[in-house]
Design a protein around this motif. Structure first.
Motif, PDB file in Angstrom:
ATOM      1  N   PHE A  47      16.784  26.709 -11.973  1.00 31.11           N
ATOM      2  CA  PHE A  47      17.690  26.402 -10.883  1.00 31.11           C
ATOM      3  C   PHE A  47      19.091  26.150 -11.406  1.00 31.11           C
ATOM      4  CE2 PHE A  47      19.218  24.689  -7.004  1.00 31.11           C
ATOM      5  CZ  PHE A  47      19.928  23.530  -7.300  1.00 31.11           C
ATOM      6  N   VAL A  48      20.089  26.655 -10.667  1.00 28.04           N
ATOM      7  CA  VAL A  48      21.487  26.425 -11.020  1.00 28.04           C
ATOM      8  C   VAL A  48      22.190  25.627  -9.919  1.00 28.04           C
ATOM      9  CG1 VAL A  48      23.727  27.491 -11.486  1.00 28.04           C
ATOM     10  CG2 VAL A  48      21.631  28.510 -12.414  1.00 28.04           C
ATOM     11  N   ALA A  49      22.142  26.158  -8.688  1.00 27.39           N
ATOM     12  CA  ALA A  49      22.846  25.509  -7.584  1.00 27.39           C
ATOM     13  C   ALA A  49      22.239  25.974  -6.271  1.00 27.39           C
ATOM     14  CB  ALA A  49      24.334  25.834  -7.624  1.00 27.39           C
ATOM     15  N   ALA A  50      22.417  25.164  -5.229  1.00 22.53           N
ATOM     16  CA  ALA A  50      21.928  25.538  -3.915  1.00 22.53           C
ATOM     17  C   ALA A  50      22.810  24.921  -2.844  1.00 22.53           C
ATOM     18  CB  ALA A  50      20.481  25.089  -3.726  1.00 22.53           C
ATOM     19  N   ALA A  69      30.588  25.621  -8.851  1.00 24.49           N
ATOM     20  CA  ALA A  69      30.694  25.250  -7.443  1.00 24.49           C
ATOM     21  C   ALA A  69      30.115  26.357  -6.579  1.00 24.49           C
ATOM     22  CB  ALA A  69      32.141  24.984  -7.059  1.00 24.49           C
ATOM     23  N   ILE A  70      29.197  25.978  -5.701  1.00 24.32           N
ATOM     24  CA  ILE A  70      28.587  26.943  -4.784  1.00 24.32           C
ATOM     25  C   ILE A  70      29.248  26.791  -3.418  1.00 24.32           C
ATOM     26  CG2 ILE A  70      26.728  25.351  -4.129  1.00 24.32           C
ATOM     27  CD1 ILE A  70      24.875  27.811  -3.942  1.00 24.32           C
ATOM     28  N   SER A  71      29.445  27.918  -2.740  1.00 22.50           N
ATOM     29  CA  SER A  71      30.023  27.897  -1.402  1.00 22.50           C
ATOM     30  C   SER A  71      29.454  29.064  -0.616  1.00 22.50           C
ATOM     31  CB  SER A  71      31.553  27.979  -1.475  1.00 22.50           C
ATOM     32  OG  SER A  71      31.962  29.187  -2.087  1.00 22.50           O
ATOM     33  N   ARG A  72      29.640  29.037   0.693  1.00 24.29           N
ATOM     34  CA  ARG A  72      29.136  30.139   1.517  1.00 24.29           C
ATOM     35  C   ARG A  72      30.101  30.413   2.665  1.00 24.29           C
ATOM     36  NH1 ARG A  72      23.419  28.683   3.464  1.00 24.29           N
ATOM     37  NH2 ARG A  72      23.647  30.556   4.768  1.00 24.29           N
ATOM     38  N   GLN A  73      30.060  31.658   3.118  1.00 27.23           N
ATOM     39  CA  GLN A  73      30.839  32.081   4.274  1.00 27.23           C
ATOM     40  C   GLN A  73      29.867  32.712   5.250  1.00 27.23           C
ATOM     41  OE1 GLN A  73      33.709  34.394   1.670  1.00 27.23           O
ATOM     42  NE2 GLN A  73      35.159  33.543   3.132  1.00 27.23           N
ATOM     43  N   ASN A  74      29.410  31.959   6.229  1.00 26.65           N
ATOM     44  CA  ASN A  74      28.399  32.474   7.149  1.00 26.65           C
ATOM     45  C   ASN A  74      28.920  33.654   7.971  1.00 26.65           C
ATOM     46  OD1 ASN A  74      26.539  30.682   6.216  1.00 26.65           O
ATOM     47  ND2 ASN A  74      26.661  29.291   7.965  1.00 26.65           N
ATOM     48  N   ALA A  75      30.195  33.677   8.254  1.00 28.42           N
ATOM     49  CA  ALA A  75      30.761  34.778   9.032  1.00 28.42           C
ATOM     50  C   ALA A  75      30.724  36.090   8.264  1.00 28.42           C
ATOM     51  CB  ALA A  75      32.187  34.440   9.426  1.00 28.42           C
ATOM     52  N   ASN A  77      28.326  36.568   5.697  1.00 22.02           N
ATOM     53  CA  ASN A  77      26.996  36.686   5.074  1.00 22.02           C
ATOM     54  C   ASN A  77      27.069  36.689   3.549  1.00 22.02           C
ATOM     55  OD1 ASN A  77      26.131  36.882   7.706  1.00 22.02           O
ATOM     56  ND2 ASN A  77      24.937  38.748   7.398  1.00 22.02           N
ATOM     57  N   THR A  78      27.901  35.831   3.019  1.00 25.21           N
ATOM     58  CA  THR A  78      28.057  35.786   1.560  1.00 25.21           C
ATOM     59  C   THR A  78      27.946  34.356   1.032  1.00 25.21           C
ATOM     60  OG1 THR A  78      30.457  35.635   1.765  1.00 25.21           O
ATOM     61  CG2 THR A  78      29.517  37.833   1.442  1.00 25.21           C
ATOM     62  N   VAL A  79      27.491  34.270  -0.193  1.00 28.04           N
ATOM     63  CA  VAL A  79      27.463  33.018  -0.930  1.00 28.04           C
ATOM     64  C   VAL A  79      28.096  33.282  -2.299  1.00 28.04           C
ATOM     65  CG1 VAL A  79      25.121  33.417  -1.795  1.00 28.04           C
ATOM     66  CG2 VAL A  79      26.027  31.085  -1.693  1.00 28.04           C
ATOM     67  N   HIS A  80      28.825  32.288  -2.792  1.00 29.72           N
ATOM     68  CA  HIS A  80      29.552  32.446  -4.045  1.00 29.72           C
ATOM     69  C   HIS A  80      29.158  31.362  -5.033  1.00 29.72           C
ATOM     70  CE1 HIS A  80      32.172  35.257  -1.929  1.00 29.72           C
ATOM     71  NE2 HIS A  80      32.282  34.351  -0.967  1.00 29.72           N
ATOM     72  N   LEU A  81      29.343  31.679  -6.294  1.00 25.87           N
ATOM     73  CA  LEU A  81      29.174  30.684  -7.343  1.00 25.87           C
ATOM     74  C   LEU A  81      30.385  30.777  -8.255  1.00 25.87           C
ATOM     75  CD1 LEU A  81      27.234  28.526  -8.514  1.00 25.87           C
ATOM     76  CD2 LEU A  81      26.422  30.301 -10.093  1.00 25.87           C
ATOM     77  N   GLN A  82      31.254  29.808  -8.176  1.00 28.90           N
ATOM     78  CA  GLN A  82      32.414  29.731  -9.053  1.00 28.90           C
ATOM     79  C   GLN A  82      31.990  29.021 -10.328  1.00 28.90           C
ATOM     80  OE1 GLN A  82      35.624  30.961  -8.660  1.00 28.90           O
ATOM     81  NE2 GLN A  82      35.920  30.283 -10.779  1.00 28.90           N
ATOM     82  N   MET A  83      32.159  29.699 -11.454  1.00 31.25           N
ATOM     83  CA  MET A  83      31.724  29.152 -12.738  1.00 31.25           C
ATOM     84  C   MET A  83      32.937  28.970 -13.633  1.00 31.25           C
ATOM     85  SD  MET A  83      28.236  31.360 -13.337  1.00 31.25           S
ATOM     86  CE  MET A  83      29.111  32.869 -13.685  1.00 31.25           C
ATOM     87  N   ASN A  84      33.221  27.735 -13.981  1.00 28.80           N
ATOM     88  CA  ASN A  84      34.345  27.401 -14.844  1.00 28.80           C
ATOM     89  C   ASN A  84      33.849  26.789 -16.147  1.00 28.80           C
ATOM     90  OD1 ASN A  84      36.143  28.158 -12.734  1.00 28.80           O
ATOM     91  ND2 ASN A  84      36.020  26.101 -11.868  1.00 28.80           N
ATOM     92  N   SER A  85      34.728  26.747 -17.121  1.00 28.42           N
ATOM     93  CA  SER A  85      34.399  26.147 -18.428  1.00 28.42           C
ATOM     94  C   SER A  85      33.076  26.679 -18.957  1.00 28.42           C
ATOM     95  CB  SER A  85      34.352  24.617 -18.315  1.00 28.42           C
ATOM     96  OG  SER A  85      35.572  24.109 -17.834  1.00 28.42           O
ATOM     97  N   LEU A  86      32.932  27.972 -18.929  1.00 24.12           N
ATOM     98  CA  LEU A  86      31.665  28.592 -19.319  1.00 24.12           C
ATOM     99  C   LEU A  86      31.365  28.374 -20.791  1.00 24.12           C
ATOM    100  CD1 LEU A  86      31.961  31.783 -17.156  1.00 24.12           C
ATOM    101  CD2 LEU A  86      30.005  30.222 -17.145  1.00 24.12           C
ATOM    102  N   LYS A  87      30.071  28.234 -21.062  1.00 22.06           N
ATOM    103  CA  LYS A  87      29.581  27.998 -22.418  1.00 22.06           C
ATOM    104  C   LYS A  87      28.630  29.127 -22.805  1.00 22.06           C
ATOM    105  CE  LYS A  87      29.520  23.014 -21.464  1.00 22.06           C
ATOM    106  NZ  LYS A  87      28.669  21.793 -21.451  1.00 22.06           N
ATOM    107  N   PRO A  88      28.460  29.363 -24.100  1.00 15.40           N
ATOM    108  CA  PRO A  88      27.502  30.403 -24.515  1.00 15.40           C
ATOM    109  C   PRO A  88      26.102  30.176 -23.939  1.00 15.40           C
ATOM    110  CG  PRO A  88      28.893  29.795 -26.354  1.00 15.40           C
ATOM    111  CD  PRO A  88      29.228  28.840 -25.245  1.00 15.40           C
ATOM    112  N   GLU A  89      25.711  28.940 -23.761  1.00 16.64           N
ATOM    113  CA  GLU A  89      24.381  28.652 -23.208  1.00 16.64           C
ATOM    114  C   GLU A  89      24.253  28.980 -21.723  1.00 16.64           C
ATOM    115  OE1 GLU A  89      26.329  26.577 -24.989  1.00 16.64           O
ATOM    116  OE2 GLU A  89      26.126  24.486 -24.278  1.00 16.64           O
ATOM    117  N   ASP A  90      25.355  29.357 -21.089  1.00 13.31           N
ATOM    118  CA  ASP A  90      25.299  29.820 -19.703  1.00 13.31           C
ATOM    119  C   ASP A  90      24.924  31.302 -19.621  1.00 13.31           C
ATOM    120  OD1 ASP A  90      28.195  27.817 -19.060  1.00 13.31           O
ATOM    121  OD2 ASP A  90      26.126  27.350 -18.489  1.00 13.31           O
TER     122      ASP A  90
END
Length: 123
Positions: A47-50, A69-75, A77-90
């Motif tokens: 699991f990452v985000a919901a 950060a997870i977000s959605r736009q119901n209008a 039909n999309t969901v996004h995952l903004q990933m910052n400060s990424l690490k090799p373990e991601d």
């Protein structure tokens, strides 16, 4: 039929950012809780985000809290995952998932899954 299509993956250096998107079709999107999971080679899917149907409640794995950060736009039909400060373990294949429920869960018991998008973070 239901389709979830992820996009936005790629190769990025450690400390960089990526924004994943998941476009859903064939379902009443606003009736579904949405989740992001990831699977690295040789490891189980985790699991990452919901986010709940309204976008009012979000949940994160401890390993990504404060960076993703997870977000959605119901209008749209999309969901996004903004990933910052990424690490090799991601580094992993990231999957979008949909669950027809009001509540959010952090297990893999979702109804529908996308094909995944590769995220590679170099050190």
């Amino acid at each position: 039929q239901v389709q979830l299509v992820e996009s936005g993956g790629g190769l990025v250096q450690a400390g960089g950012s990526l924004r994943l998107s998941c476009a859903a079709s064939g379902l009443t999107f606003s009736s579904y809780a949405m989740g992001w999971f990831r699977q690295a080679p040789g490891k189980e899917r985790e699991f990452v985000a919901a986010i709940d149907w309204s976008g009012g409640s979000t949940y994160y794995a401890d390993s990504v809290k404060g960076r993703f950060a997870i977000s959605r736009q119901n209008a749209k039909n999309t969901v996004h995952l903004q990933m910052n400060s990424l690490k090799p373990e991601d580094t992993a294949v990231y999957y979008c998932a949909a669950r027809r429920a009001i509540t959010v869960i952090t297990t893999t018991r979702y109804d529908f899954w996308g094909q995944g998008t590769q995220v590679t973070v170099s050190s």
